[in-house]
Design a protein around this motif. Structure first.
Motif, mmCIF file in Angstrom:
data_model
loop_
_atom_site.group_PDB
_atom_site.id
_atom_site.type_symbol
_atom_site.label_atom_id
_atom_site.label_comp_id
_atom_site.label_asym_id
_atom_site.label_seq_id
_atom_site.Cartn_x
_atom_site.Cartn_y
_atom_site.Cartn_z
ATOM 1 N N UNK A 193 0.795 -1.186 0.184
ATOM 2 C CA UNK A 193 0.051 0.143 0.072
ATOM 3 C C UNK A 193 0.907 1.245 -0.055
ATOM 4 N N UNK A 194 2.022 0.981 0.196
ATOM 5 C CA UNK A 194 3.076 2.462 0.393
ATOM 6 C C UNK A 194 4.190 2.255 -0.752
ATOM 7 N N UNK A 195 4.254 1.310 -1.517
ATOM 8 C CA UNK A 195 5.145 1.035 -2.404
ATOM 9 C C UNK A 195 5.100 -0.256 -3.284
ATOM 10 N N UNK A 196 6.108 -0.290 -4.163
ATOM 11 C CA UNK A 196 6.356 -1.537 -4.899
ATOM 12 C C UNK A 196 7.530 -2.423 -4.373
ATOM 13 N N UNK A 197 6.973 -3.479 -4.169
ATOM 14 C CA UNK A 197 8.210 -4.640 -3.835
ATOM 15 C C UNK A 197 9.300 -4.669 -4.955
ATOM 16 N N UNK A 198 8.724 -4.508 -6.073
ATOM 17 C CA UNK A 198 9.816 -4.676 -7.124
ATOM 18 C C UNK A 198 10.836 -3.497 -7.455
ATOM 19 N N UNK A 199 10.614 -2.256 -6.406
ATOM 20 C CA UNK A 199 11.585 -1.405 -6.669
ATOM 21 C C UNK A 199 10.702 -0.191 -7.134
ATOM 22 N N UNK A 200 11.784 0.930 -7.484
ATOM 23 C CA UNK A 200 11.275 2.218 -8.268
ATOM 24 C C UNK A 200 10.745 1.724 -9.646
ATOM 25 N N UNK A 201 9.800 2.318 -10.171
ATOM 26 C CA UNK A 201 9.112 2.200 -11.397
ATOM 27 C C UNK A 201 9.617 3.336 -12.232
ATOM 28 N N UNK A 202 10.406 3.026 -13.189
ATOM 29 C CA UNK A 202 10.974 4.014 -14.355
ATOM 30 C C UNK A 202 10.565 3.660 -15.729
ATOM 31 N N UNK A 203 10.583 4.770 -16.385
ATOM 32 C CA UNK A 203 10.124 4.479 -17.710
ATOM 33 C C UNK A 203 11.385 3.998 -18.606
ATOM 34 N N UNK A 204 10.852 3.055 -19.632
ATOM 35 C CA UNK A 204 12.076 2.386 -20.621
ATOM 36 C C UNK A 204 12.302 3.490 -21.887
ATOM 37 N N UNK A 205 13.507 4.012 -21.707
ATOM 38 C CA UNK A 205 13.907 4.952 -22.650
ATOM 39 C C UNK A 205 14.834 4.370 -23.819
ATOM 40 N N UNK A 206 15.231 5.260 -24.366
ATOM 41 C CA UNK A 206 16.354 4.942 -25.825
ATOM 42 C C UNK A 206 17.379 5.699 -25.744
ATOM 43 N N UNK A 207 18.575 5.391 -26.537
ATOM 44 C CA UNK A 207 19.320 6.051 -26.783
ATOM 45 C C UNK A 207 19.354 6.508 -28.567
ATOM 46 N N UNK A 208 19.695 7.575 -28.619
ATOM 47 C CA UNK A 208 19.832 7.706 -30.198
ATOM 48 C C UNK A 208 21.311 8.533 -30.441
ATOM 49 N N UNK A 209 22.066 7.409 -31.253
ATOM 50 C CA UNK A 209 23.374 7.755 -31.786
ATOM 51 C C UNK A 209 23.381 8.340 -33.002
ATOM 52 N N UNK A 210 23.844 9.249 -33.350
ATOM 53 C CA UNK A 210 23.715 10.162 -34.580
ATOM 54 C C UNK A 210 25.268 10.068 -35.200
ATOM 55 N N UNK A 211 25.364 9.338 -36.268
ATOM 56 C CA UNK A 211 26.673 9.321 -37.022
ATOM 57 C C UNK A 211 26.500 9.956 -38.339
ATOM 58 N N UNK A 212 27.591 10.785 -38.515
ATOM 59 C CA UNK A 212 27.955 11.325 -39.771
ATOM 60 C C UNK A 212 28.934 10.521 -40.675
ATOM 61 N N UNK A 213 28.698 10.232 -41.903
ATOM 62 C CA UNK A 213 29.391 9.505 -42.712
ATOM 63 C C UNK A 213 30.444 10.674 -43.505
ATOM 64 N N UNK A 214 31.629 10.446 -43.202
ATOM 65 C CA UNK A 214 32.676 11.271 -43.719
ATOM 66 C C UNK A 214 33.310 11.150 -44.730
ATOM 67 N N UNK A 215 33.276 9.688 -45.106
ATOM 68 C CA UNK A 215 33.845 9.401 -46.599
ATOM 69 C C UNK A 215 33.153 9.877 -47.691
#
Length: 360
Positions: free
Chosen positions: A63-85
């Motif tokens: 009633x006070x919290x989750x036994x599974x631990x803190x709830x966090x959103x699933x995010x993502x990383x976006x890597x931006x690569x520049x083609x130089x050749x």
């Protein structure tokens, strides 16, 4: 009057396949990565962002919290690569037949010659250098490998990768020709007849070592300070775009038919799979890893050489990320941040990346 023949996707695909057939690197990298092109030279790679796993706590009152631990959103990383050749050619083919099929066949013959003598060696050499520079693991050897040490050196590097969770029996060992003799004479060598019918990439030695396909490379392809490397297919990419491939008949000011080719490409290591790219290199060729101290809500970095880059979201600062910043003074951090940093020095391989999750 000039006529322009734009060679279609089918013909471009045939050229790409011909390049792959001859290349020493094309079989080794991931062609199916989740990537998105923007414009002609930018590639976006997306990955799931992970955080440390929670400990299940059955003492927590539901009633006070989750036994599974803190709830966090699933995010993502976006890597931006520049083609130089940015490769191109503009060549004239002697006019001897105005038949379109002749022109197409002539263009194919010219492109074949350029692929064999110019484009393929250039791309292979560049890929090996770039993947080596960005490798997740750099293993400095005290001395150049010899026939009595190279087998142990290979196993040591491979073991480092396995310790990081890389699968054991996959990957390609790229090794300069000057070290191949030691491998072929070693009793530990596994011949093709013992591979259970496994098909090896064209140009590879007919055998494996420590579960790795052995791919010899010309000595001139080896980057500075490079002894050998191990690359896992899922860890490396080499995006490219053929922007122009056409033949212009009756080209003005030329007594012949003009062929033009323009291709952008590059080579990158996938950040989340960086441990699948490893290099054995000469001592003193790797930038020293910075040290990090977290205290009183500040992250303080100490580096002995190079420029320090850092991120706050857990993305790897060694790679082209929109969130990587140059470190100049202590950085304010808070609970939930993941502070990572690395150092880059001219003429050296990038350092390892630190990892500091701010838990409290």
């Amino acid at each position: 009057m000039a006529e322009t023949i734009h060679h279609g996707e089918k013909f471009r695909t045939k050229l790409a396949k011909y390049f792959a057939h001859k290349s020493v690197t094309d079989h080794a990298f991931n062609h199916d990565i989740d990537a998105e092109f923007t414009g002609s030279d930018t590639v976006h790679v997306y990955e799931v962002a992970t955080t440390p796993i929670n400990q299940y706590d059955k003492t927590v009152d539901p009633s006070k919290g989750s036994r599974f631990g803190p709830v966090t959103d699933v995010g993502d990383y976006q890597y931006t690569f520049k083609m130089t050749q940015d490769d191109s050619l503009d060549r004239i083919v002697d006019k001897s037949n105005n038949n379109m099929q002749f022109l197409i066949k002539t263009a194919a013959k010219v492109m074949k010659a350029y692929i064999d003598k110019e484009i393929r060696p250039r791309k292979d050499k560049y890929r090996l250098k770039k993947w080596s520079q960005e490798a997740g693991i750099h293993f400095e050897l005290d001395a150049e490998p010899t026939k009595t040490t190279i087998l142990e050196n290979i196993i040591d590097l491979h073991s480092m990768m396995i310790d990081e969770g890389v699968p054991e029996d996959v990957g390609t060992l790229f090794i300069p020709r000057k070290y191949v003799k030691a491998l072929k004479l070693a009793p530990e060598w596994t011949g093709l007849d013992e591979l259970g019918g496994k098909t090896l990439p064209k140009g590879a030695l007919k055998g494996t070592y420590d579960g790795l396909v052995v791919q010899p490379i010309p000595n001139r392809y080896a980057p500075d300070g490079f002894y050998f490397s191990i690359f896992i297919k899922e860890s490396i990419i080499s995006p490219e775009k053929i922007n122009t491939f056409r033949t212009i008949t009756d080209s003005e000011n030329f007594d012949g038919d003009r062929m033009q080719y323009h291709c952008k490409y590059d080579a990158f290591v996938i950040p989340s799979q960086a441990a699948g790219a490893a290099v054995a290199c000469a001592k003193g060729t790797v930038t020293a890893t910075p040290t990090v101290k977290i205290a009183e809500g500040k992250a303080t970095v100490t580096a002995t050489e190079g420029v320090v880059y850092y991120t706050m979201d857990g993305s790897d600062p060694r790679y082209q990320s929109a969130d990587a910043k140059v470190y100049s003074a202590a950085v304010t951090v808070k609970v939930g941040d993941t502070f990572r940093c690395c150092a880059k020095a001219d003429g050296k391989y990038v350092s390892a990346a630190t990892y500091e999750y701010i838990a409290e």
